[in-house]
Structure formats: structure tokens, C-alpha cells
Scaffold this motif. Structure first.
Motif, short mmCIF file in Angstrom:
data_model
loop_
_atom_site.label_atom_id
_atom_site.label_comp_id
_atom_site.label_asym_id
_atom_site.label_seq_id
_atom_site.Cartn_x
_atom_site.Cartn_y
_atom_site.Cartn_z
N LYS A 259 2.33 2.17 -3.30
CA LYS A 259 1.25 2.63 -4.18
C LYS A 259 0.92 4.09 -3.86
O LYS A 259 0.79 4.92 -4.75
CB LYS A 259 0.01 1.78 -4.00
N ALA A 260 0.80 4.36 -2.56
CA ALA A 260 0.47 5.72 -2.14
C ALA A 260 1.55 6.69 -2.62
O ALA A 260 1.25 7.78 -3.10
CB ALA A 260 0.33 5.77 -0.62
N LEU B 165 2.44 11.02 -8.94
CA LEU B 165 1.57 11.31 -10.07
C LEU B 165 0.99 12.73 -9.93
O LEU B 165 0.97 13.51 -10.87
CB LEU B 165 0.44 10.29 -10.09
N THR C 198 0.82 -1.20 0.00
CA THR C 198 0.00 0.00 0.00
C THR C 198 0.86 1.26 0.00
O THR C 198 0.57 2.22 -0.69
CB THR C 198 -0.92 0.01 1.23
N ILE D 250 1.09 7.43 -6.25
CA ILE D 250 -0.01 8.35 -6.52
C ILE D 250 0.40 9.79 -6.22
O ILE D 250 0.10 10.71 -6.97
CB ILE D 250 -1.26 7.93 -5.72
#
Lengths: 319, 401
Positions: A6-7, A13, A3, A10
């Protein structure tokens, strides 16, 4: 992938997308205006319209002579076909009663503009109301709404099927001869055009996903119509309003020409002037040319601006 | 109890004709009796070719189309029979992400206005300032800069727009999000981003998804349970891995065999089932089993009796009379309906031969359907573009993740 990575991705991004971006948003209206400013058609149309409006506003004050006074009536001999053409004192010459054509032309612009704007507004306002009711009923009203829409649209179809000049002439015949009659007659003819246009535009927007999205958000139907469907349906109507100013001026001129306009022939109006000139066209063609050219250029100006607006509001349409 | 439960949901669109007042001359059976359960926190994938009614089903759950009959039960409340006013407040718990990211955003509203509209409608946040705070938090969550607030949809890229669409659903703090083809309009490279974002959000917020897609790779990657739809009904439902490992329904078998395997040795050696004919018109569905006109294993019984979904072990539900017989090899594939093509053979020749052979057989069966097609409505056309991509389902998303 965990997780936390992934965070992190993001967040990265978000950072990336934040670059190269100004913080101010440009709405579609603003973008359209920007496109309009760079359009040659819009500039020409705008200049013509501006000149026309200035003429209509200040015309009566700058007119060198009285538009009604028969100042030079002794110089015009109708029975001998002797007219007075352009000269130093009277730039556009004299009309058949010895009035200054240039002054009449300047003063007449105001009447012409008034007729055009008022009759367009009559058509626009009533037409838009009918269109909104019909469009809203058709898109969000369910089965009952569709029935309302069908009835309303059949009525406008009937109105649309009548020849506009004939309808205008009959309205003028019923209501009597006056400028108001001309304005109402020309306006009524425009109603079904605006109604159909707005309704069709709303129908097209009503089936878009963003309307569905608004529904699924739980937004009230009335609010969906006002905030979602209407703002996106207006551009063709705005364009049509500009274009119909041109037709309204021409139609009003036509009605005046047919003698359905203002019963007082001494009040100058381009359509009236044109109709008066007709009888003397053999001997004094220029008497007809001035108001005719005035009408053509003004109508052209509104048409150019309308077309430019159409392109600016919907660049995809550009062929 | 399941969070979302569909009981025999039907959506039939009337076909209208008439000059002044429309008469109903028939129905399009877009969704024709679907029952399924979605557990809290899981992802239910719905696959099927274009025109099979999966989008309509998604919209029916949200009551964006009128439900003809059946129940949509969300957490004990039947939405199908709820009065409009109560439905409006229930919408907060049930949100949707649309296929076309640009088309689903109002071009004349800026992002702040788009995102706060739903909150205002449900009374979330006392004032605009409070709402803005919340929107900023959600925007960060979906990976958008907070300066996006004052900007308009056309100023964003496809992937960003879809993240705005997701944010719009999220601000209402829903329990269930229906994702209708959430990535099919995006570039392949962006698809993985959005799929991962959905995954991430589910973990963090405990969301329940119903993902509608035709891309088998996307569905496999994201779903816990997958339902396969054909012509308005479910033909098979199973946990994701088991469905891909062991498709049981003939239609699913054909669908799965269309997915290329990223290993040239296996890909050359394996056999593929090529279906013939088109999807019959949903305005005039075939009798009995909806699939019997194209099924290579079809039997006389299939024409007469419509098979119901039944449990065939380990959570696998199949609507086929002859699953067991096909499984055991008692029933052999009928070559007049479909061709089993070893991929090693020259692709074109194989397909052409199969197509020619099958065309004759298919013609007889489809004649009726084709006739009806001309009378069918636009509902089926809108998804037409998808058909091809179902067959050439991409693996890139799974790899990208």
C-alpha cells in the motif's frame, strides 16, 4: 493487501501526480490579471481611463490658454446669439464669456476625476467598514451577531430607499454649495451599495465549507474573517468600485449642473461647463457637446473596465 | 472507556420568521437524541438517506453547529459544555474531512498556507520553516508531491484535493477524524484510492474515524461498527459484518435490499423491499417510531411509543418494538406500505404497480408531512441529491480495493 505494498502504491501515486506540473502556483488574483490583460473590453476601458488620467494630471500645464481669462470676450455677442466655433487658435471654440473651451476642457478633467475618485472612496471605505462589521457579525457572531446585522442592514435599507439625487441635493443644501459638498453627497449615496454588496458577499462565503473547515481547525473568528472570508468576498466590491467611479462622475456632473457644485463658476469642471452651456444650446450646441462627450466616454471607460474585471475575477459569470 | 461518546445528543434548528426581528415558529429536529460510542482505533460508519441528520450529527460532534442538548464526550471531556476558548484548543484532537474537496479549501490560499494555518493556531512548530518540514512529511504520507506547497486548490484534481483535505486534518495530529462523505464527490476510480488511503493512515497512525456516508459499499468496506440513521435518530447499530449479513430493523432491511448483488443468479432470485413515500419532514416528525409511516410491519403500538435502542445479541442494537416478531415470522409484511418485488419480474412494471398501490396508503399518512414540507428549512435540501444514489449503492469501491 499488506501495508508495504500500500505504501509503495501511495509513493507511486505521488510520483505520478508530480509529473507535468510546474512548481509555481498561480493564485486566483494572478489568473484574474492574466485574463484581464487578454480582454478587449479591459484594454479599451484601460486606454480611455489612462488618457483621462493623463489629461487630468498634465491638463493645466499643457492647456494652450488660460481657462479663466476672458481673452476673447469681445468676439462673443450673447444678445445677438453670435458665438465662436472651433478655429485654429481655439480648437473647441469659445464659451459664452470668450474663454477658450479646449483649455477649460483639459483643466476641467482634473476636477471631474477628483470628484469621482474622492466620492467613490468615501462610499467604498465607509460602506466596506459597515459591510465587514455586518457580514462578520452575521456569519460568525451567533444569535447576537445576527441581531446586530439586522439592525445595521435595516439602516442601510433606509439609506438605499432614498432617491440618490434627492439625498445628494439635500446634503448639498444643508452643507452649502461647494465641491466638497458634492463629493460627500455623491459618496454618501454609495455607502449603502458597498455595505450591502460586501455583506452579502461575505454571507455567501461564510456558509462555504472552507469557513467551516477553518472553524474546525480552531482558528480564531477574527482571523477567519480576515484570511478566509474577506479575500473571497472582495471581487464584487472591486468591480463595483470601478463601476461607481462612472456613476460618481455622472452624479457629480448632475449636481454641478443643478448648481450645487463649486460656487465659483470660473473654475472649469465638466458638469459646470455642461450646465453653463444649457442656456446657449440653441445658438452654440457644441459648447454642451464637448463636456458631455467627455463625461460619457470617461464613464464608459470605467464601466468597460469594471465589466472586464467582473469577468476576469469570476469567469463563471460570463454569460 | 470509549474514546468518543455521544449521550442523547440533540440538534434542533429553530425556524425563524419575521420582518424586523425573527420569531421562532418551530424547530427542525435534525438530530433527535442520539447515543453512541466510538472505540479508539476503530471506524464508526454512519449511514442513512439524505436529510436524516447524519451530516448535522458529524458537525455537532465538532460543535460546528450548536448542540441543543446532550453530551459529546471526547476522552472524558464533555465538548458540548466546554467554553469556546477551551473548545478551540480541543479542536486539535478532533478533525474533519469534508464532502466537497474544492469547496472545503479556500480558493485564495495556497496549499502551504492552508495546511499551516491550523498548526499556527495551535502553536505547532516554532516557525514556518519547521511547519513546512512537517507539512512536507504529511504530504508525502497522503501521496502528494512536495511541490504542491506553493500551488492553489484549483490546480489539483478532485482526488488530490481530497488528499489535501485529509492532510489538513492530519497536520494537527488528531485522535478522531470525522469524515463527512469523504468520497461521494469523487470519481468511482478515485474513491478506492481515497478509501485505501484512509485505511492506510488509520493503520499507521492509530486514528479513530467516524465515517458519514450514504454509499453502503464504502461504509461496509471501511467500518468496524455501523450505525443506521433515520430522521434524526439511530435505528440500528451493529458490527459491520453482522449488519450486512443480518439487518434487523425494517428500515435497514429495506436499505440493504437496495444494494445490488454482483451475481446475476442471486440478483434475479432475491426479493427486494421497496419503501414508499418520502422521508417525513424533520420539522414535523411522526409520533412514536419515526419510521412507522413507511414501515411495512408497522403496528398500532409503533404510532404511540418511540422505541429505544436495545441490545438484541452480539453487539447488535435495534430501535424497534417488534424485532423478534419480525425475525420469527409472527409479523408478516403489510403490502399496503411496501412491496416485496422479486427482481426477476420486469423492473418497471413491478415498481409502477407497487408505487401505485402504495401511493394511496402513503398519501394519507404523509399528508401532514407534505404540508409541513413547504415550511421546512433549507437544511434538508442541501443533501437532496443523495437520495437516488442510496438506492443504487455502488459496489465498485469494495471491488476496487
Amino acid at each position: 493487501m499488506t501495508t508495504s505494498t500500500k505504501a509503495a502504491k501511495i509513493e507511486r501515486l505521488a510520483e505520478l501526480t508530480a509529473q507535468n506540473e510546474t512548481s509555481s502556483g498561480a493564485s486566483l488574483w494572478r489568473e484574474a490579471f492574466r485574463r484581464l490583460k487578454t480582454s478587449k473590453m479591459a484594454i479599451i476601458g484601460g486606454v480611455v481611463i489612462a488618457a483621462f488620467i493623463v489629461m487630468a494630471v498634465v491638463g493645466p500645464w499643457v492647456a494652450p490658454h488660460s481657462p479663466k481669462a476672458l481673452t476673447w470676450k469681445d468676439e462673443v455677442f450673447l444678445n445677438r446669439g453670435e458665438f465662436v466655433g472651433p478655429r485654429g487658435e481655439n480648437w473647441f471654440g469659445l464659451d459664452h464669456l470668450g474663454r477658450d473651451m479646449f483649455s477649460r476642457f483639459l483643466v476641467g478633467a482634473r476636477q471631474t476625476l477628483l470628484v469621482g475618485v474622492v466620492s467613490m472612496l468615501i462610499g467604498l471605505i465607509i460602506g466596506a467598514v459597515i459591510g465587514v462589521v455586518s457580514g462578520a457579525a452575521a456569519t460568525l457572531g451567533g444569535a447576537a451577531g445576527r441581531r446586530v446585522d439586522t439592525v445595521v442592514m435595516r439602516i442601510t435599507d433606509i439609506m438605499l430607499a432614498l432617491p440618490s439625487l434627492l439625498l445628494a441635493a439635500s446634503i448639498a443644501a444643508v452643507m452649502g454649495q461647494s465641491l466638497t459638498t458634492v463629493m460627500i453627497a455623491v459618496g454618501v449615496v454609495q455607502i449603502p451599495i458597498f455595505a450591502r454588496l460586501l455583506r452579502g458577499s461575505m454571507l455567501a462565503q461564510g456558509s462555504k465549507d472552507y469557513v467551516l473547515a477553518a472553524k474546525s481547525l480552531g482558528i480564531r473568528k477574527r482571523r477567519i474573517v480576515v484570511t478566509q472570508i474577506l479575500p473571497n468576498s472582495l471581487s464584487p466590491v472591486i468591480v463595483q468600485a470601478t463601476l461607481s467611479l462612472a456613476t460618481a462622475i455622472i452624479e457629480a456632473a448632475a449636481l454641478s449642473y443643478l448648481g450645487l457644485g463649486n460656487p465659483d463658476p470660473s473654475v472649469p469642471e465638466w458638469g459646470v461647463m455642461l450646465s453653463q452651456a444649457q442656456r446657449f444650446f440653441d445658438n452654440a450646441p457644441m459648447m454642451a457637446v464637448y463636456p458631455a462627450v467627455g463625461i460619457i466616454i470617461t464613464a464608459l471607460g470605467f464601466t468597460l473596465l469594471g465589466e472586464a474585471m467582473r469577468e476576469a475575477l469570476d469567469p463563471k459569470l460570463r454569460g | 472507556m470509549s474514546l468518543l461518546e455521544l449521550n442523547d445528543v440533540k440538534v434542533h434548528f429553530p425556524i425563524k420568521r419575521g420582518v424586523f426581528f425573527d420569531r421562532t415558529v418551530g424547530h427542525v429536529y435534525a438530530v433527535d437524541g442520539i447515543s453512541l460510542k466510538v472505540e479508539a482505533g476503530e471506524t464508526y460508519g454512519l449511514v442513512g438517506e439524505s436529510g436524516c441528520g447524519k451530516t448535522t450529527l458529524g458537525r455537532a460532534v465538532l460543535r460546528l453547529v450548536d448542540i441543543t442538548s446532550g453530551e459529546v464526550v471526547l476522552d472524558g471531556t464533555d465538548l458540548a459544555s466546554l467554553p469556546d476558548k477551551e473548545m478551540r484548543s480541543m479542536r486539535r484532537r478532533l478533525q474533519m474531512v469534508f464532502q466537497d474537496p474544492l469547496g472545503s479549501l479556500n480558493p485564495r490560499q495556497n496549499i502551504e498556507s492552508i495546511l499551516s494555518e491550523g498548526m499556527a493556531a495551535h502553536g505547532i512548530g516554532a516557525n514556518q520553516e519547521e511547519r513546512r518540514e512537517k507539512i512536507r512529511a504529511i504530504l508525502a504520507k497522503v501521496g502528494l508531491p512536495s511541490n504542491a506547497l506553493s500551488r492553489y486548490p484549483h490546480e489539483f484534481s478532485g482526488g488530490q484535493r481530497q488528499r489535501i483535505g485529509i492532510a489538513r486534518a492530519l497536520v494537527l495530529e488528531p485522535d478522531v477524524i470525522i469524515c463527512d462523505e469523504p468520497v461521494s464527490a469523487l470519481d468511482v476510480s478515485i474513491q478506492a484510492q481515497v478509501v485505501n488511503l484512509l485505511d492506510e493512515l488509520q493503520e499507521e497512525l492509530g486514528l479513530t474515524y467516524v465515517v458519514i456516508a450514504h454509499d453502503l459499499a464504502v461504509v461496509r468496506h471501511i467500518s468496524d461498527v455501523i450505525g443506521v440513521m433515520y430522521l434524526g435518530s439511530l435505528v440500528e447499530e451493529a458490527p459491520s459484518d453482522s449488519l450486512y449479513a443480518e439487518p434487523k430493523h425494517p428500515y435497514t432491511k429495506a436499505l440493504m435490499s437496495a444494494v445490488p448483488i454482483p451475481d446475476p443468479v442471486v440478483e434475479e432470485a432475491r426479493e427486494r423491499i421497496l419503501l414508499t413515500g418520502d422521508l417525513p419532514s424533520p420539522a414535523n416528525p411522526p409520533s412514536g417510531c419515526r419510521f412507522h409511516t413507511r414501515c411495512p410491519w408497522a403496528q398500532p403500538k409503533c404510532k404511540e411509543e418511540r422505541p429505544q435502542l436495545r441490545e438484541v445479541g452480539d453487539g447488535h442494537r435495534v430501535a424497534c418494538h417488534f424485532v423478534e416478531d419480525i425475525e420469527s415470522g409472527v409479523l408478516q409484511i403489510g403490502t399496503d406500505r411496501a412491496a416485496v418485488v422479486p427482481a426477476a419480474r420486469t423492473e418497471d412494471a413491478g415498481i409502477e404497480a407497487a408505487a401505485a398501490k402504495a401511493a394511496e396508503a402513503a398519501e394519507a399518512a404523509e399528508d401532514k408531512a407534505v404540508e409541513e414540507k413547504s415550511a421546512s428549512v433549507e437544511a434538508t435540501d442541501s443533501e437532496a441529491a443523495e437520495t437516488d444514489s442510496t438506492e443504487s449503492a455502488k459496489d465498485s469501491t469494495a471491488q476496487g480495493a
